[in-house]
Design a protein around this motif. Structure first.
Motif, PDB file in Angstrom:
ATOM      1  N   GLY A  60       0.807  -1.210   0.000  1.00  0.00           N
ATOM      2  CA  GLY A  60       0.000   0.000   0.000  1.00  0.00           C
ATOM      3  C   GLY A  60       0.841   1.261   0.000  1.00  0.00           C
ATOM      4  O   GLY A  60       0.546   2.233  -0.716  1.00  0.00           O
ATOM      5  N   ALA A  61       1.932   1.251   0.799  1.00  0.00           N
ATOM      6  CA  ALA A  61       2.816   2.421   0.862  1.00  0.00           C
ATOM      7  C   ALA A  61       3.496   2.670  -0.477  1.00  0.00           C
ATOM      8  O   ALA A  61       3.622   3.813  -0.928  1.00  0.00           O
ATOM      9  N   VAL A  62       3.937   1.599  -1.131  1.00  0.00           N
ATOM     10  CA  VAL A  62       4.601   1.738  -2.429  1.00  0.00           C
ATOM     11  C   VAL A  62       3.641   2.295  -3.471  1.00  0.00           C
ATOM     12  O   VAL A  62       3.961   3.223  -4.234  1.00  0.00           O
ATOM     13  N   LYS A  63       2.447   1.742  -3.520  1.00  0.00           N
ATOM     14  CA  LYS A  63       1.473   2.189  -4.518  1.00  0.00           C
ATOM     15  C   LYS A  63       1.070   3.643  -4.304  1.00  0.00           C
ATOM     16  O   LYS A  63       0.659   4.326  -5.246  1.00  0.00           O
ATOM     17  N   GLY A  64       1.193   4.123  -3.067  1.00  0.00           N
ATOM     18  CA  GLY A  64       0.812   5.497  -2.770  1.00  0.00           C
ATOM     19  C   GLY A  64       1.903   6.524  -3.031  1.00  0.00           C
ATOM     20  O   GLY A  64       1.680   7.733  -2.861  1.00  0.00           O
ATOM     21  N   LEU A  65       3.094   6.103  -3.456  1.00  0.00           N
ATOM     22  CA  LEU A  65       4.187   7.039  -3.694  1.00  0.00           C
ATOM     23  C   LEU A  65       3.899   7.940  -4.896  1.00  0.00           C
ATOM     24  O   LEU A  65       3.419   7.479  -5.932  1.00  0.00           O
ATOM     25  N   THR A  66       4.197   9.225  -4.760  1.00  0.00           N
ATOM     26  CA  THR A  66       4.065  10.180  -5.858  1.00  0.00           C
ATOM     27  C   THR A  66       5.343  11.013  -5.947  1.00  0.00           C
ATOM     28  O   THR A  66       6.052  11.182  -4.949  1.00  0.00           O
ATOM     29  N   ALA A  67       5.630  11.523  -7.134  1.00  0.00           N
ATOM     30  CA  ALA A  67       6.869  12.266  -7.360  1.00  0.00           C
ATOM     31  C   ALA A  67       6.626  13.772  -7.388  1.00  0.00           C
ATOM     32  O   ALA A  67       5.742  14.254  -8.085  1.00  0.00           O
ATOM     33  N   ASP A  68       7.449  14.509  -6.612  1.00  0.00           N
ATOM     34  CA  ASP A  68       7.323  15.974  -6.579  1.00  0.00           C
ATOM     35  C   ASP A  68       8.458  16.529  -5.705  1.00  0.00           C
ATOM     36  O   ASP A  68       8.954  15.854  -4.810  1.00  0.00           O
ATOM     37  N   GLY A  69       8.868  17.768  -5.970  1.00  0.00           N
ATOM     38  CA  GLY A  69       9.802  18.448  -5.072  1.00  0.00           C
ATOM     39  C   GLY A  69      11.265  18.196  -5.364  1.00  0.00           C
ATOM     40  O   GLY A  69      11.652  17.712  -6.425  1.00  0.00           O
ATOM     41  N   GLY A  70      12.100  18.540  -4.371  1.00  0.00           N
ATOM     42  CA  GLY A  70      13.552  18.475  -4.508  1.00  0.00           C
ATOM     43  C   GLY A  70      14.109  17.101  -4.231  1.00  0.00           C
ATOM     44  O   GLY A  70      13.389  16.099  -4.266  1.00  0.00           O
ATOM     45  N   THR A  71      15.416  17.056  -3.917  1.00  0.00           N
ATOM     46  CA  THR A  71      16.098  15.762  -3.772  1.00  0.00           C
ATOM     47  C   THR A  71      16.944  15.762  -2.505  1.00  0.00           C
ATOM     48  O   THR A  71      18.142  16.061  -2.538  1.00  0.00           O
ATOM     49  N   ALA A  72      16.330  15.394  -1.390  1.00  0.00           N
ATOM     50  CA  ALA A  72      17.032  15.390  -0.100  1.00  0.00           C
ATOM     51  C   ALA A  72      17.633  14.016   0.178  1.00  0.00           C
ATOM     52  O   ALA A  72      17.299  13.352   1.162  1.00  0.00           O
ATOM     53  N   THR A  73      18.558  13.595  -0.689  1.00  0.00           N
ATOM     54  CA  THR A  73      19.143  12.257  -0.567  1.00  0.00           C
ATOM     55  C   THR A  73      19.880  12.080   0.756  1.00  0.00           C
ATOM     56  O   THR A  73      19.733  11.049   1.431  1.00  0.00           O
ATOM     57  N   TYR A  74      20.664  13.079   1.131  1.00  0.00           N
ATOM     58  CA  TYR A  74      21.456  12.978   2.358  1.00  0.00           C
ATOM     59  C   TYR A  74      20.556  12.811   3.573  1.00  0.00           C
ATOM     60  O   TYR A  74      20.794  11.939   4.434  1.00  0.00           O
ATOM     61  N   ASP A  75      19.495  13.625   3.643  1.00  0.00           N
ATOM     62  CA  ASP A  75      18.570  13.530   4.780  1.00  0.00           C
ATOM     63  C   ASP A  75      17.875  12.169   4.802  1.00  0.00           C
ATOM     64  O   ASP A  75      17.658  11.591   5.873  1.00  0.00           O
ATOM     65  N   GLY A  76      17.511  11.673   3.622  1.00  0.00           N
ATOM     66  CA  GLY A  76      16.874  10.355   3.545  1.00  0.00           C
ATOM     67  C   GLY A  76      17.783   9.264   4.058  1.00  0.00           C
ATOM     68  O   GLY A  76      17.359   8.336   4.757  1.00  0.00           O
ATOM     69  N   THR A  77      19.074   9.394   3.730  1.00  0.00           N
ATOM     70  CA  THR A  77      20.061   8.416   4.194  1.00  0.00           C
ATOM     71  C   THR A  77      20.180   8.432   5.715  1.00  0.00           C
ATOM     72  O   THR A  77      20.224   7.372   6.363  1.00  0.00           O
ATOM     73  N   LEU A  78      20.211   9.632   6.295  1.00  0.00           N
ATOM     74  CA  LEU A  78      20.338   9.748   7.753  1.00  0.00           C
ATOM     75  C   LEU A  78      19.132   9.146   8.470  1.00  0.00           C
ATOM     76  O   LEU A  78      19.283   8.463   9.497  1.00  0.00           O
ATOM     77  N   VAL A  79      17.958   9.388   7.936  1.00  0.00           N
ATOM     78  CA  VAL A  79      16.738   8.838   8.559  1.00  0.00           C
ATOM     79  C   VAL A  79      16.768   7.312   8.500  1.00  0.00           C
ATOM     80  O   VAL A  79      16.482   6.624   9.490  1.00  0.00           O
ATOM     81  N   ALA A  80      17.114   6.765   7.340  1.00  0.00           N
ATOM     82  CA  ALA A  80      17.171   5.306   7.201  1.00  0.00           C
ATOM     83  C   ALA A  80      18.210   4.701   8.130  1.00  0.00           C
ATOM     84  O   ALA A  80      17.977   3.668   8.768  1.00  0.00           O
ATOM     85  N   LEU A  81      19.358   5.349   8.227  1.00  0.00           N
ATOM     86  CA  LEU A  81      20.427   4.857   9.095  1.00  0.00           C
ATOM     87  C   LEU A  81      19.992   4.842  10.552  1.00  0.00           C
ATOM     88  O   LEU A  81      20.248   3.875  11.288  1.00  0.00           O
ATOM     89  N   ASP A  82      19.298   5.894  10.968  1.00  0.00           N
ATOM     90  CA  ASP A  82      18.804   5.958  12.345  1.00  0.00           C
ATOM     91  C   ASP A  82      17.780   4.854  12.611  1.00  0.00           C
ATOM     92  O   ASP A  82      17.796   4.226  13.677  1.00  0.00           O
ATOM     93  N   MET A  83      16.895   4.610  11.642  1.00  0.00           N
ATOM     94  CA  MET A  83      15.892   3.547  11.797  1.00  0.00           C
ATOM     95  C   MET A  83      16.564   2.197  11.993  1.00  0.00           C
ATOM     96  O   MET A  83      16.180   1.410  12.867  1.00  0.00           O
ATOM     97  N   VAL A  84      17.578   1.926  11.182  1.00  0.00           N
ATOM     98  CA  VAL A  84      18.276   0.644  11.278  1.00  0.00           C
ATOM     99  C   VAL A  84      19.001   0.526  12.613  1.00  0.00           C
ATOM    100  O   VAL A  84      18.949  -0.512  13.280  1.00  0.00           O
ATOM    101  N   GLN A  85      19.656   1.601  13.038  1.00  0.00           N
ATOM    102  CA  GLN A  85      20.403   1.558  14.299  1.00  0.00           C
ATOM    103  C   GLN A  85      19.478   1.329  15.498  1.00  0.00           C
ATOM    104  O   GLN A  85      19.835   0.595  16.425  1.00  0.00           O
ATOM    105  N   GLN A  86      18.320   1.940  15.468  1.00  0.00           N
ATOM    106  CA  GLN A  86      17.362   1.742  16.562  1.00  0.00           C
ATOM    107  C   GLN A  86      16.873   0.304  16.603  1.00  0.00           C
ATOM    108  O   GLN A  86      16.731  -0.297  17.670  1.00  0.00           O
ATOM    109  N   LYS A  87      16.632  -0.282  15.428  1.00  0.00           N
ATOM    110  CA  LYS A  87      16.142  -1.670  15.379  1.00  0.00           C
ATOM    111  C   LYS A  87      17.236  -2.644  15.799  1.00  0.00           C
ATOM    112  O   LYS A  87      16.957  -3.698  16.396  1.00  0.00           O
ATOM    113  N   LEU A  88      18.489  -2.306  15.506  1.00  0.00           N
ATOM    114  CA  LEU A  88      19.596  -3.174  15.898  1.00  0.00           C
ATOM    115  C   LEU A  88      19.730  -3.281  17.417  1.00  0.00           C
ATOM    116  O   LEU A  88      20.276  -4.265  17.926  1.00  0.00           O
TER     117      LEU A  88
END
Length: 401
Positions: free
Chosen positions: A358-386
């Protein structure tokens, strides 16, 4: 009258990967007729394993199917899908191993030659890291996996060889899904050996510093027609196959990097499609070497992804999710100008799979490209789960254009 073909990416892409697109265009210009009807073919790029999924599930049935090797055809035959082999080979290619010169020298000094046996021993002894593509989608990955399982037990690859597979997989990096990821790994030098086809090797500048060793079954792009289609369309597939096999078109295939190692042969025990399917399932259940996976997919949904790129991204995510075991922990992050946690990390049970879809199907494209911020959020999520699952294998997988 048009016949549609599922064609594996190394011959249905762009540039040096676009051979069948060009041949189809030339074939169509000839205005051939069958029973008074002008015939043509259309090419649909499709990873070998994805094409099998479509056909097997009756989601979509083409008129013809040309994966990279014969293993996929064997699986379709074994599950009762009606296919006819039009040609065992349309163009020549091999699968094999790509390795650093130092790695090649290390193996040959210790074991005399590069074989499946010396590869397995080197990996289990932690002498090197291997990167290979997903055997549910990739022909090189499936070829390597079948070789490994028969190496572990040549008489019965579905027996106690499971424990050997776990030992082999224990410290390997995550399986790679496509050639783009292989190219990144090669540039970064993060693994010692990669599984890849020869045609991809010679057409990829990033691989020039590596040595190539052919290994495993040939990748000769067999052609199949689907019995579910009409007799007329099966005849179109046959005519196009004959066109591909003409001398001038085989010479063109050579220019695209095919037909280069025609003297290479690989002798192996006969293998049936049901066994190949079972080997895939064993890999899926044991590919993590007994360790759970914590994975976060990071999706680029910036404005540049609008249109076909975002649709391809969604399809890639949905396809990837099919091969994730129930024991994995998976989350999803998207980024454009801001970062959104689309799905917190949870075990990939039926409920999480539903949320993921459901989350994948709901994705839409718009706006800028905050790749670095996305990486930090993902890294934090993984570290918390570890902190909850300290022995898990962490993965962050970037999906973009």
């Amino acid at each position: 009258m048009n016949a549609e073909l599922f064609v594996s990416p190394e011959k249905a892409g762009s540039g040096k990967d676009g051979l069948f697109n060009e041949l189809a265009e030339e074939f169509n210009k000839q205005n051939k007729k069958i029973d008074g009807k002008t015939v043509s073919v259309s090419i649909r790029p499709m990873a070998s394993g994805t094409g099998l999924d479509y056909v097997e599930s009756d989601t979509y049935t083409p008129d013809g199917y040309t994966p990279s090797n014969q293993l996929w055809g064997k699986m379709l035959e074994s599950n009762g899908t009606g296919i006819t082999t039009v040609a065992d080979r349309t163009i020549g290619n091999t699968g094999g191993l790509l390795m650093k010169e130092s790695t090649y020298n290390q193996i040959t000094e210790k074991y005399k030659e590069v074989t499946v046996d010396s590869l397995v021993k080197s990996v289990i002894d932690d002498d090197l890291l291997l990167g290979y593509t997903n055997p549910y989608t990739s022909s090189t990955g499936l070829s390597l996996l079948t070789q490994l399982m028969y190496h572990f037990d040549s008489e019965n690859p579905l027996s106690e060889s499971v424990e050997s597979l776990k030992a082999f997989q224990k410290d390997l990096p995550s399986t790679l899904y496509n050639t783009l990821q292989l190219r990144e790994v090669a540039k970064n030098g993060t693994v010692d050996i990669l599984s890849i086809s020869y045609q991809t090797y010679i057409n990829t500048p990033e691989f020039k510093q590596y040595k190539y060793v052919p290994l495993g079954i040939r990748q000769d792009s067999p052609m199949y027609s689907l019995n579910a289609t009409t007799a007329e369309k099966r005849q179109v597939v046959e005519e196009f196959t004959k066109f591909i096999q003409e001398k001038s078109n085989q010479e063109k295939a050579s220019d695209y990097g095919f037909n280069q190692l025609d003297d290479y042969e690989y002798q192996t025990n006969p293998i049936d499609g049901a066994t190949i399917t079972s080997i895939q399932k064993l890999w899926k259940e044991n590919k993590n070497g007994g360790k759970p996976i914590i994975a976060v997919f990071v999706a680029d949904v910036s404005g540049s992804m609008d249109g076909s790129p975002i649709q391809s991204l969604k399809q890639s995510l949905l396809n990837s999710s099919k091969y994730i075991g129930d024991d994995a922990f998976v989350g999803l992050v998207s980024y454009s100008s801001d970062v959104t946690i689309e799905l917190p990390i949870e075990r990939m049970n039926s409920k999480q799979r539903s949320y993921f879809t459901g989350a994948v199907k709901g994705l839409t494209a718009d706006g800028g490209t905050a790749t670095y911020d996305g990486t930090l959020v993902a890294l934090d999520m993984v570290q918390q789960k570890l902190k909850e699952i300290p022995d898990a294998r962490p993965i962050i997988c970037f999906i973009g254009w």
